[in-house]
Design an enzyme around this catalytic site. Structure first.
Site, short mmCIF file in Angstrom:
data_model
loop_
_atom_site.label_atom_id
_atom_site.label_comp_id
_atom_site.label_asym_id
_atom_site.label_seq_id
_atom_site.Cartn_x
_atom_site.Cartn_y
_atom_site.Cartn_z
N HIS A 8 71.27 -18.30 9.72
CA HIS A 8 71.83 -19.46 9.04
C HIS A 8 72.94 -19.00 8.11
CE1 HIS A 8 67.89 -21.84 9.77
NE2 HIS A 8 68.79 -22.13 10.68
N GLY A 55 74.77 -22.43 16.48
CA GLY A 55 73.46 -23.09 16.44
C GLY A 55 73.50 -24.60 16.48
N ASP A 60 71.11 -22.45 19.63
CA ASP A 60 69.67 -22.18 19.52
C ASP A 60 68.97 -22.57 20.82
OD1 ASP A 60 70.04 -21.36 16.87
OD2 ASP A 60 69.61 -23.35 16.08
N ASP A 80 67.28 -19.63 6.63
CA ASP A 80 67.39 -20.03 5.23
C ASP A 80 66.36 -21.13 4.99
OD1 ASP A 80 68.01 -20.91 2.72
OD2 ASP A 80 70.05 -21.55 3.20
N HIS A 87 70.08 -29.17 12.57
CA HIS A 87 69.53 -28.90 13.90
C HIS A 87 68.12 -28.29 13.82
CE1 HIS A 87 71.39 -25.20 12.56
NE2 HIS A 87 70.77 -24.53 13.51
N ASP A 90 65.91 -28.03 16.88
CA ASP A 90 66.28 -26.94 17.79
C ASP A 90 65.71 -25.61 17.30
OD1 ASP A 90 67.74 -28.87 19.12
OD2 ASP A 90 69.67 -28.25 18.28
N ARG A 96 59.02 -21.91 18.64
CA ARG A 96 57.88 -22.22 19.50
C ARG A 96 57.97 -21.45 20.81
NH1 ARG A 96 56.56 -25.30 23.66
NH2 ARG A 96 58.58 -26.30 23.86
#
Length: 133
Positions: A8, A55, A60, A80, A87, A90, A96
């Site tokens: 980030h 991203g 991402d 961060d 997003h 995402d 996950r």
């Protein structure tokens, strides 16, 4: 091994310093990064980096697709946690997928240190065995 590098905005400089400190390890591997992060890493270190979109523009998700296709072996994603990300869904999906596919993931400097030393020792060679199946 194929390594994904993401950060980030407020963590980009930290990731650049981390990659610079371990350049001799990173140069032995294929590096993939979201666009802005990858460009800054490449400029600072001279390492070869393959880019996906930034991203918020789908990068991402592109890294997530690479994970689902067994094309990424390790992810370093300096997040961060104190700034809302537009997003965020995402980001959550990417995290996950790391869990679903057993991809080692570092989201902070402490974990990244452990993973990079393990990578150098060969602790992730089991990923190579999986790739051959």
């Amino acid at each position: 091994m194929n390594l994904a590098l993401i950060a980030h905005d407020k963590k980009k400089e930290t990731l650049i310093q981390f990659v610079s400190a371990y350049k001799l390890i990173f140069e032995k591997h294929n590096l993939y990064a979201t666009y802005t992060t990858g460009k800054k890493i490449m400029e600072a270190t001279g390492l070869s980096v393959q880019f996906v979109k930034s991203g918020p523009l789908g990068g991402d998700q592109q890294i997530g697709a690479m994970i689902a296709n067994n094309e990424i072996d390790l992810v370093i994603f300096f997040r961060d946690p104190l700034t809302a990300q537009p997003h965020e869904p995402d980001v959550s999906a990417l995290l996950r997928l790391c869990d679903v596919y057993n991809i080692p993931l570092a989201s902070n400097m402490g974990t990244a240190e452990v993973l990079i030393h393990g990578l150098e020792r060969g602790d992730f060679n089991w990923r190579t065995v999986l790739d051959e199946q």
